[in-house]
Design an enzyme around this catalytic site. Structure first.
Site, PDB file in Angstrom:
ATOM      1  N   GLY A 114       0.831  -1.205   0.000  1.00 21.51           N
ATOM      2  CA  GLY A 114       0.000   0.000   0.000  1.00 21.51           C
ATOM      3  C   GLY A 114       0.861   1.249   0.000  1.00 21.51           C
ATOM      4  O   GLY A 114       2.098   1.185   0.079  1.00 21.51           O
ATOM      5  N   ASP A 115       0.205   2.395  -0.135  1.00 22.95           N
ATOM      6  CA  ASP A 115       0.880   3.702  -0.109  1.00 22.95           C
ATOM      7  C   ASP A 115       1.906   3.862  -1.228  1.00 22.95           C
ATOM      8  O   ASP A 115       2.918   4.543  -1.064  1.00 22.95           O
ATOM      9  CB  ASP A 115       1.579   3.939   1.256  1.00 22.95           C
ATOM     10  CG  ASP A 115       0.617   3.760   2.406  1.00 22.95           C
ATOM     11  OD1 ASP A 115      -0.516   4.251   2.298  1.00 22.95           O
ATOM     12  OD2 ASP A 115       0.997   3.116   3.402  1.00 22.95           O
ATOM     13  N   GLY A 145       1.358   5.364  -3.997  1.00 26.98           N
ATOM     14  CA  GLY A 145       1.110   6.598  -4.758  1.00 26.98           C
ATOM     15  C   GLY A 145       0.089   6.389  -5.865  1.00 26.98           C
ATOM     16  O   GLY A 145       0.134   7.053  -6.908  1.00 26.98           O
ATOM     17  N   LYS A 146      -0.847   5.492  -5.619  1.00 27.56           N
ATOM     18  CA  LYS A 146      -1.859   5.182  -6.646  1.00 27.56           C
ATOM     19  C   LYS A 146      -2.761   6.375  -6.948  1.00 27.56           C
ATOM     20  O   LYS A 146      -3.150   6.592  -8.094  1.00 27.56           O
ATOM     21  CB  LYS A 146      -2.724   3.993  -6.184  1.00 27.56           C
ATOM     22  CG  LYS A 146      -1.932   2.713  -5.995  1.00 27.56           C
ATOM     23  CD  LYS A 146      -2.792   1.595  -5.449  1.00 27.56           C
ATOM     24  CE  LYS A 146      -3.181   1.729  -4.004  1.00 27.56           C
ATOM     25  NZ  LYS A 146      -2.089   1.640  -3.044  1.00 27.56           N
ATOM     26  N   GLY A 205      -5.765   5.911   1.987  1.00 27.21           N
ATOM     27  CA  GLY A 205      -5.574   7.361   1.962  1.00 27.21           C
ATOM     28  C   GLY A 205      -4.863   7.709   0.677  1.00 27.21           C
ATOM     29  O   GLY A 205      -3.731   7.290   0.459  1.00 27.21           O
ATOM     30  N   HIS A 206      -5.548   8.383  -0.219  1.00 30.00           N
ATOM     31  CA  HIS A 206      -4.954   8.721  -1.505  1.00 30.00           C
ATOM     32  C   HIS A 206      -4.753  10.231  -1.594  1.00 30.00           C
ATOM     33  O   HIS A 206      -5.691  10.989  -1.394  1.00 30.00           O
ATOM     34  CB  HIS A 206      -5.865   8.233  -2.643  1.00 30.00           C
ATOM     35  CG  HIS A 206      -5.913   6.730  -2.737  1.00 30.00           C
ATOM     36  ND1 HIS A 206      -6.837   6.047  -3.474  1.00 30.00           N
ATOM     37  CD2 HIS A 206      -5.128   5.783  -2.170  1.00 30.00           C
ATOM     38  CE1 HIS A 206      -6.615   4.740  -3.362  1.00 30.00           C
ATOM     39  NE2 HIS A 206      -5.596   4.558  -2.574  1.00 30.00           N
ATOM     40  N   GLN A 263      -4.886  -0.103  -0.844  1.00 29.09           N
ATOM     41  CA  GLN A 263      -3.913  -0.998  -0.209  1.00 29.09           C
ATOM     42  C   GLN A 263      -2.984  -1.611  -1.268  1.00 29.09           C
ATOM     43  O   GLN A 263      -2.815  -1.028  -2.321  1.00 29.09           O
ATOM     44  CB  GLN A 263      -4.616  -2.091   0.620  1.00 29.09           C
ATOM     45  CG  GLN A 263      -5.284  -1.577   1.896  1.00 29.09           C
ATOM     46  CD  GLN A 263      -6.636  -0.962   1.681  1.00 29.09           C
ATOM     47  OE1 GLN A 263      -7.471  -1.533   1.008  1.00 29.09           O
ATOM     48  NE2 GLN A 263      -6.869   0.185   2.261  1.00 29.09           N
ATOM     49  N   ARG A 315       0.616   7.662  11.070  1.00 33.30           N
ATOM     50  CA  ARG A 315       1.701   6.838  11.612  1.00 33.30           C
ATOM     51  C   ARG A 315       2.944   6.913  10.707  1.00 33.30           C
ATOM     52  O   ARG A 315       2.818   6.975   9.481  1.00 33.30           O
ATOM     53  CB  ARG A 315       1.274   5.360  11.688  1.00 33.30           C
ATOM     54  CG  ARG A 315       0.257   5.094  12.756  1.00 33.30           C
ATOM     55  CD  ARG A 315      -0.123   3.620  12.784  1.00 33.30           C
ATOM     56  NE  ARG A 315      -0.879   3.206  11.604  1.00 33.30           N
ATOM     57  CZ  ARG A 315      -1.333   1.975  11.409  1.00 33.30           C
ATOM     58  NH1 ARG A 315      -1.069   1.030  12.293  1.00 33.30           N
ATOM     59  NH2 ARG A 315      -2.030   1.666  10.336  1.00 33.30           N
ATOM     60  N   ARG A 351       5.671   5.543   8.539  1.00 32.96           N
ATOM     61  CA  ARG A 351       5.747   4.293   7.778  1.00 32.96           C
ATOM     62  C   ARG A 351       7.118   3.648   7.968  1.00 32.96           C
ATOM     63  O   ARG A 351       8.124   4.366   8.088  1.00 32.96           O
ATOM     64  CB  ARG A 351       5.511   4.560   6.291  1.00 32.96           C
ATOM     65  CG  ARG A 351       4.109   5.058   6.014  1.00 32.96           C
ATOM     66  CD  ARG A 351       3.884   5.314   4.529  1.00 32.96           C
ATOM     67  NE  ARG A 351       2.556   5.877   4.322  1.00 32.96           N
ATOM     68  CZ  ARG A 351       2.253   6.842   3.446  1.00 32.96           C
ATOM     69  NH1 ARG A 351       3.191   7.339   2.671  1.00 32.96           N
ATOM     70  NH2 ARG A 351       1.028   7.280   3.338  1.00 32.96           N
ATOM     71  N   LEU A 384      10.654   7.947  -7.549  1.00 35.16           N
ATOM     72  CA  LEU A 384      12.027   7.711  -8.022  1.00 35.16           C
ATOM     73  C   LEU A 384      12.948   8.834  -7.530  1.00 35.16           C
ATOM     74  O   LEU A 384      14.088   8.590  -7.135  1.00 35.16           O
ATOM     75  CB  LEU A 384      12.033   7.654  -9.559  1.00 35.16           C
ATOM     76  CG  LEU A 384      13.385   7.400 -10.192  1.00 35.16           C
ATOM     77  CD1 LEU A 384      13.851   5.979  -9.904  1.00 35.16           C
ATOM     78  CD2 LEU A 384      13.339   7.635 -11.699  1.00 35.16           C
TER      79      LEU A 384
HETATM   80  P1  IMP Z   1      -7.034  -2.587   8.320  1.00 35.90           P
HETATM   81  O1  IMP Z   1      -7.149  -2.603   6.844  1.00 35.90           O
HETATM   82  O2  IMP Z   1      -7.382  -1.258   8.930  1.00 35.90           O
HETATM   83  O3  IMP Z   1      -7.764  -3.727   8.966  1.00 35.90           O
HETATM   84  O4  IMP Z   1      -5.493  -2.826   8.679  1.00 35.90           O
HETATM   85  C1  IMP Z   1      -4.815  -4.045   8.381  1.00 35.90           C
HETATM   86  C2  IMP Z   1      -3.377  -3.788   7.919  1.00 35.90           C
HETATM   87  O5  IMP Z   1      -3.410  -3.163   6.642  1.00 35.90           O
HETATM   88  C3  IMP Z   1      -2.580  -2.863   8.829  1.00 35.90           C
HETATM   89  O6  IMP Z   1      -1.218  -3.257   8.805  1.00 35.90           O
HETATM   90  C4  IMP Z   1      -2.723  -1.509   8.153  1.00 35.90           C
HETATM   91  O7  IMP Z   1      -1.663  -0.624   8.466  1.00 35.90           O
HETATM   92  C5  IMP Z   1      -2.689  -1.925   6.701  1.00 35.90           C
HETATM   93  N1  IMP Z   1      -3.373  -0.984   5.817  1.00 35.90           N
HETATM   94  C6  IMP Z   1      -4.699  -0.843   5.625  1.00 35.90           C
HETATM   95  N2  IMP Z   1      -4.964   0.095   4.709  1.00 35.90           N
HETATM   96  C7  IMP Z   1      -3.759   0.560   4.298  1.00 35.90           C
HETATM   97  C8  IMP Z   1      -3.379   1.525   3.316  1.00 35.90           C
HETATM   98  O8  IMP Z   1      -4.183   2.160   2.630  1.00 35.90           O
HETATM   99  N3  IMP Z   1      -2.037   1.716   3.168  1.00 35.90           N
HETATM  100  C9  IMP Z   1      -1.113   1.001   3.871  1.00 35.90           C
HETATM  101  N4  IMP Z   1      -1.423   0.086   4.786  1.00 35.90           N
HETATM  102  C10 IMP Z   1      -2.744  -0.138   4.992  1.00 35.90           C
END
Ligand code: IMP
Length: 425
Positions: free
Chosen positions: A12-13, A15-16, A40-41, A220, A299, A301, A328
């Site tokens: 996840g994260d 940069g989509k 979170g985009h 994600q 949080r 990363r 990059l």
């Molecule tokens: P949940 O999706 O809130 O149940 O979290 C489960 C796991 O997925 C945790 O490690 C979160 O930090 C991670 N997670 C959920 N959504 C994102 C996202 O959009 N970006 C990065 N990690 C995510």
């Protein structure tokens, strides 16, 4: 005109959001298919900076329809806030009648369950996403379309809330949720959301039939996938390509391309194995320079070098035919950059990604060191502006992942993008 998927290839994260905003210019529809407001985009363009959690990242183009598919779990409070902040009317946004609702008791339970896990906590975002999917699977969920039938809801809700309150109070010693408060919320949601509630699979099928471009927006990443990720340190949905079909109600033949979005290095939020994780100064330098703090929870990363083993696995379970590399520019100016080419697990070298979390936790990365580059790649938009060092790095990632690079992101703004090959061709 076919559909194109843009999927997170790591944790996840990646940069989509920025990529979707860039690609959306000529799209008829941008569609979210999984997850909820755990995502979170961030989208930055001439209209401003948008931090989106639920609505798709195509909202900045006036002609684009944005849809939230049945595979998404929807917190109506968050959705209504994003609708109002972005002034979205029903001609610009539709939500599936079959998407499940995140209810207040799901958010309470998400937090209580995490607290109870103690040291084994997953590090969820606390948005109620997991408990909402649990209810979907156990057939106790409430769907967005039920907001249109308040009489039926009035019959079902008291029993569901009583059951949830037993769990909240008797198992976790928490505070019960109030049924009347929930009814009041539901009435508000029903009247405010009704115009947006639609069978979105029809919108998608009609767009495809009428030569409209549909871009499917991942949330994600593949390594957080409930089935293909590092279980149990995963999210509760399927961000991988299979989730797009069930989460939107479309068929595989619709696809003209499936791209994986890879950050030029790796990050992970929450708990779980992360073989290439860096600690100390190197991690801090990347974290601060790249602003690697969660859009949803704030949080910090976790940071690591690019993991070619995980990257190739991700490409294979998704069938990527294009790689999109983001951030990059963050690697500009490093003397040397490391790339993980294999793991050593229990003394044995392997290039296979073990999805079992305990095995992956024992994986020691085997690195190849790549010469860094001094020239800036920030904001470059033309292939000829790409220096030899960065070019060699991208070539290495392509070789490891096994997929050609079509787009490079060289900064957070829409225009800070370099197209090597048209992904939507
Ligand atoms: P949940 O999706 O809130 O149940 O979290 C489960 C796991 O997925 C945790 O490690 C979160 O930090 C991670 N997670 C959920 N959504 C994102 C996202 O959009 N970006 C990065 N990690 C995510």
């Amino acid at each position: 005109m076919p559909a194109y998927a843009v999927i997170g290839a790591q944790w996840g994260d990646e940069g989509k959001g920025k990529i979707i905003d860039f690609l959306a210019e000529n799209a008829a529809i941008i569609a979210r298919y999984s997850g909820g407001n755990n995502a979170g985009h961030t989208v930055i363009n001439d209209a401003g900076t948008f931090k989106l959690h639920l609505v798709p990242s195509g909202i900045c183009w006036p002609h684009t329809m944005n849809v939230i598919g049945n595979g998404v779990v929807v917190d109506p409070e968050v959705l209504l806030k994003e609708i109002s902040e972005n002034k979205l009317d029903p001609s610009r946004l539709a939500v599936s009648d079959r998407a499940h609702l995140i209810m207040p008791y799901h958010i309470v339970l998400d937090k209580l369950e995490e607290a109870k896990r103690g040291d084994a906590a997953i590090g969820t975002t606390g948005r109620g996403v997991g408990p909402a999917y649990v209810d979907k699977v156990s057939r106790q969920g409430l769907r967005v379309g039920e907001l249109l039938d308040p009489e039926d809801l009035a019959l079902r809700l008291p029993e569901i809330v009583a059951f949830k309150n037993e769990i909240i109070t008797k198992i976790y010693g928490g505070e019960p949720v109030d049924l009347d408060d929930i009814f009041a919320l539901i009435n508000k949601w029903a009247s405010d959301l009704a115009p947006y509630i639609r069978p979105v699979e029809n919108l998608i099928a009609d767009a495809l039939d009428n030569d409209g471009k549909v871009i499917v927006e991942g949330a994600q990443g593949a390594l957080l996938d409930l089935d293909h990720g590092t279980y149990p340190f995963v999210t509760s949905s399927n961000p991988t390509v299979g989730g797009t079909l069930t989460g939107l109600g479309m068929g595989p033949r619709s696809y003209g391309g499936v791209a994986g979005v890879y950050k030029a290095y790796c990050t992970r939020v929450g708990a779980g194995p992360f073989p290439t994780e860096l600690h100390g100064e190197e991690a801090e330098q990347i974290r601060v320079q790249a602003g690697e703090f969660g859009t949803t929870t704030g949080r910090a990363r976790r940071i690591g070098w690019f993991d070619g083993v995980a990257g190739r696995y991700s490409a294979r379970v998704n069938g990527f035919d294009a790689m999109i590399i983001t951030k990059l520019d963050i690697l500009d100016g490093w003397d040397e950059i490391k790339v993980c080419v294999a793991y050593e697990i229990d003394g044995v070298r392997t290039d296979q990604f073990p999805v079992d979390a305990a095995t992956l936790d024992r994986a020691k990365p085997i690195y190849e060191t790549i010469q860094g580059w001094t020239e800036s790649t920030r904001a470059i938009t033309k292939p000829e502006q790409l220096n030899d060092g960065a070019r060699a790095y991208i070539k290495k990632l392509e070789e490891l992942v096994g997929v050609p690079t079509k787009i490079l992101s060289t900064g957070p703004r829409r225009e800070e993008t370099l197209v090597l090959e048209d992904f939507l061709a």
